[in-house]
Design a protein around this motif. Structure first.
Motif, mmCIF file in Angstrom:
data_model
loop_
_atom_site.group_PDB
_atom_site.id
_atom_site.type_symbol
_atom_site.label_atom_id
_atom_site.label_comp_id
_atom_site.label_asym_id
_atom_site.label_seq_id
_atom_site.Cartn_x
_atom_site.Cartn_y
_atom_site.Cartn_z
ATOM 1 N N SER A 20 44.169 33.441 40.558
ATOM 2 C CA SER A 20 45.596 33.644 40.766
ATOM 3 C C SER A 20 45.913 33.831 42.248
ATOM 4 O O SER A 20 46.851 33.231 42.774
ATOM 5 N N THR A 26 50.496 32.921 38.660
ATOM 6 C CA THR A 26 50.442 34.313 38.221
ATOM 7 C C THR A 26 49.416 34.531 37.119
ATOM 8 O O THR A 26 49.138 33.634 36.317
ATOM 9 N N LYS A 27 48.871 35.730 37.099
ATOM 10 C CA LYS A 27 47.879 36.075 36.072
ATOM 11 C C LYS A 27 48.496 35.991 34.691
ATOM 12 O O LYS A 27 47.838 35.601 33.724
#
Length: 62
Positions: A20, A26-27
């Motif tokens: 990420s 994004t995670k």
């Protein structure tokens, strides 16, 4: 696709967090892919493919 991503990630001894940070994805996006809530869009798929040095097609093959 997610299974192939995990194989590349694990082979490189990375975490979703590390990928990420390096890709800007994004995670939570990885979590959505894992759960099946969403599928990767082409732009994100390209970022991951470029990061791991594979083609987008690699993720699309069964």
């Amino acid at each position: 696709m997610y299974k192939k991503y995990v194989e590349l990630r694990d082979k490189a001894k990375l975490t979703d967090y590390a990928v990420s940070m390096m890709t800007g994805i994004t995670k939570s996006t990885f979590t959505d892919w894992k759960s099946g809530r969403s599928k990767p869009k082409v732009d994100k798929l390209k970022k991951i493919a470029d990061y791991f040095g594979v083609t987008i097609e690699y993720f699309l093959e069964e």
